[in-house]
Design an enzyme around this catalytic site. Structure first.
Site, PDB file in Angstrom:
ATOM      1  N   THR A  53       0.823  -1.210   0.000  1.00 37.05           N
ATOM      2  CA  THR A  53       0.000   0.000   0.000  1.00 37.05           C
ATOM      3  C   THR A  53       0.856   1.260   0.000  1.00 37.05           C
ATOM      4  OG1 THR A  53      -0.180  -0.351   2.400  1.00 37.05           O
ATOM      5  CG2 THR A  53      -2.106  -0.913   1.055  1.00 37.05           C
ATOM      6  N   ASP A  91       5.017  -7.235   2.836  1.00 41.02           N
ATOM      7  CA  ASP A  91       4.330  -7.727   1.643  1.00 41.02           C
ATOM      8  C   ASP A  91       5.320  -8.182   0.576  1.00 41.02           C
ATOM      9  OD1 ASP A  91       1.566  -7.704   1.948  1.00 41.02           O
ATOM     10  OD2 ASP A  91       1.385  -5.577   1.476  1.00 41.02           O
ATOM     11  N   LYS A 121       3.933 -11.381   3.816  1.00 37.56           N
ATOM     12  CA  LYS A 121       2.516 -11.565   3.506  1.00 37.56           C
ATOM     13  C   LYS A 121       2.385 -11.867   2.025  1.00 37.56           C
ATOM     14  CE  LYS A 121      -0.537  -8.105   3.672  1.00 37.56           C
ATOM     15  NZ  LYS A 121      -1.055  -8.046   2.261  1.00 37.56           N
ATOM     16  N   GLU A 123      -0.406 -12.658  -1.078  1.00 42.17           N
ATOM     17  CA  GLU A 123      -1.798 -12.650  -1.518  1.00 42.17           C
ATOM     18  C   GLU A 123      -2.160 -13.976  -2.172  1.00 42.17           C
ATOM     19  OE1 GLU A 123      -3.151  -9.346  -3.774  1.00 42.17           O
ATOM     20  OE2 GLU A 123      -2.332  -7.841  -2.404  1.00 42.17           O
ATOM     21  N   GLU A 186      -9.629  -9.674   3.713  1.00 40.80           N
ATOM     22  CA  GLU A 186      -9.963  -8.307   3.306  1.00 40.80           C
ATOM     23  C   GLU A 186     -11.297  -8.237   2.572  1.00 40.80           C
ATOM     24  OE1 GLU A 186      -8.151  -4.410   0.964  1.00 40.80           O
ATOM     25  OE2 GLU A 186      -6.916  -6.209   1.160  1.00 40.80           O
TER      26      GLU A 186
END
Length: 269
Positions: A53, A91, A121, A123, A186
């Site tokens: 982000t 991430d 992390k 996804e 999320e």
């Protein structure tokens, strides 16, 4: 865990599991630089996320996709140096979490070797099980990220609420079976998040996922009023720091223009 107990030791994967098992909520916020990470760590935040982000809230991009692995390492180094007690998760940016397994393992290893951070992390859920297993097998703790996946924005056609409970539960269980120590969820309905949390034994961290999870994560810039433009429904303004900065900068400009800064007390003879 009391604040004094948190100050005695580093938060680890085992700490998070114990917190989940006894029903203690886990706190998680994003950090991209040393001073912010230091303040959040001193405030008692359990987990700091060096999120991709950064591409949106710091670099000014409209998505997270332009962020590179080298940029993530750069920001993670600063956060890793600042955090004395919080666990720091980094991430894996696009496409480093989607290329061949060896590449992802090498990127995860870079995080642990170069940044003083503690986990990555990734996804994805069931389709990432083999990658999660490979990384955990190489000694790299993995937090899985299911539900809305920002790196998948062009496949999904935008940022959409994820409602398929059966698929979400399957993703969480596959990630857990592959060795993920936590599942981040999320933008899903509260009912889905509750079903996921009931289906797995590892902690679940929600963002836009309601209350029935093991903990919560938000983007620090959002809760401090530092994000320009759209703010997600699921966030809350805890302090309007953005307006405070704006007013301070205006006061500085006014006083410089009026020649009232610096004063004699702020000058050398």
């Amino acid at each position: 865990m009391t604040e004094s107990e948190k100050r005695k030791s580093r938060i680890t994967t085992r700490t998070l599991q114990r917190m989940r098992d006894r029903g203690e909520r886990i706190t998680m916020l994003t950090a991209y630089d040393f001073p912010t990470a230091k303040i959040l760590d001193e405030a008692g935040v359990d987990v700091l996320l060096v999120g991709d982000t950064v591409g949106m809230v710091v670099q000014g991009h409209s998505t997270t996709l332009p962020v590179t692995m080298d940029q993530m390492i750069y920001h993670a180094e600063m956060v890793g140096r600042a955090a004395d007690h919080a666990m720091v998760v980094v991430d894996l940016p696009f496409p480093d979490g989607q290329l061949d397994l060896l590449h992802s393992v090498r990127c995860g290893a870079r995080v642990l070797k170069e940044t003083q951070c503690h986990a990555v992390k990734l996804e994805g859920g069931a389709e990432q099980a083999e990658r999660i297993e490979a990384m955990v097998g190489a000694g790299i703790p993995v937090m899985a990220h299911i539900g809305l996946r920002p790196q998948n924005i062009h496949v999904e056609g935008g940022y959409r609420l994820q409602r398929d409970i059966e698929r979400l539960v399957a993703d969480a269980k596959a990630a857990e079976a592959a060795g993920a120590f936590t599942v981040l969820i999320e933008c899903v309905p509260s009912e889905a998040a509750a079903a996921i949390t009931d289906a797995v034994k590892v902690p679940t961290i929600g963002i836009g996922a309601g209350r029935d999870v093991s903990g919560q994560v938000l983007v620090t810039h959002d809760i401090l009023g530092l994000t320009s433009g759209y703010t997600p429904k699921f966030t809350r303004l805890f302090a309007d720091v953005g307006n405070t900065i704006r007013e301070a900068a205006k006061s500085y400009c006014d006083e410089v223009k009026a020649a009232s800064f610096p004063s004699d007390a702020e000058s050398f003879e």
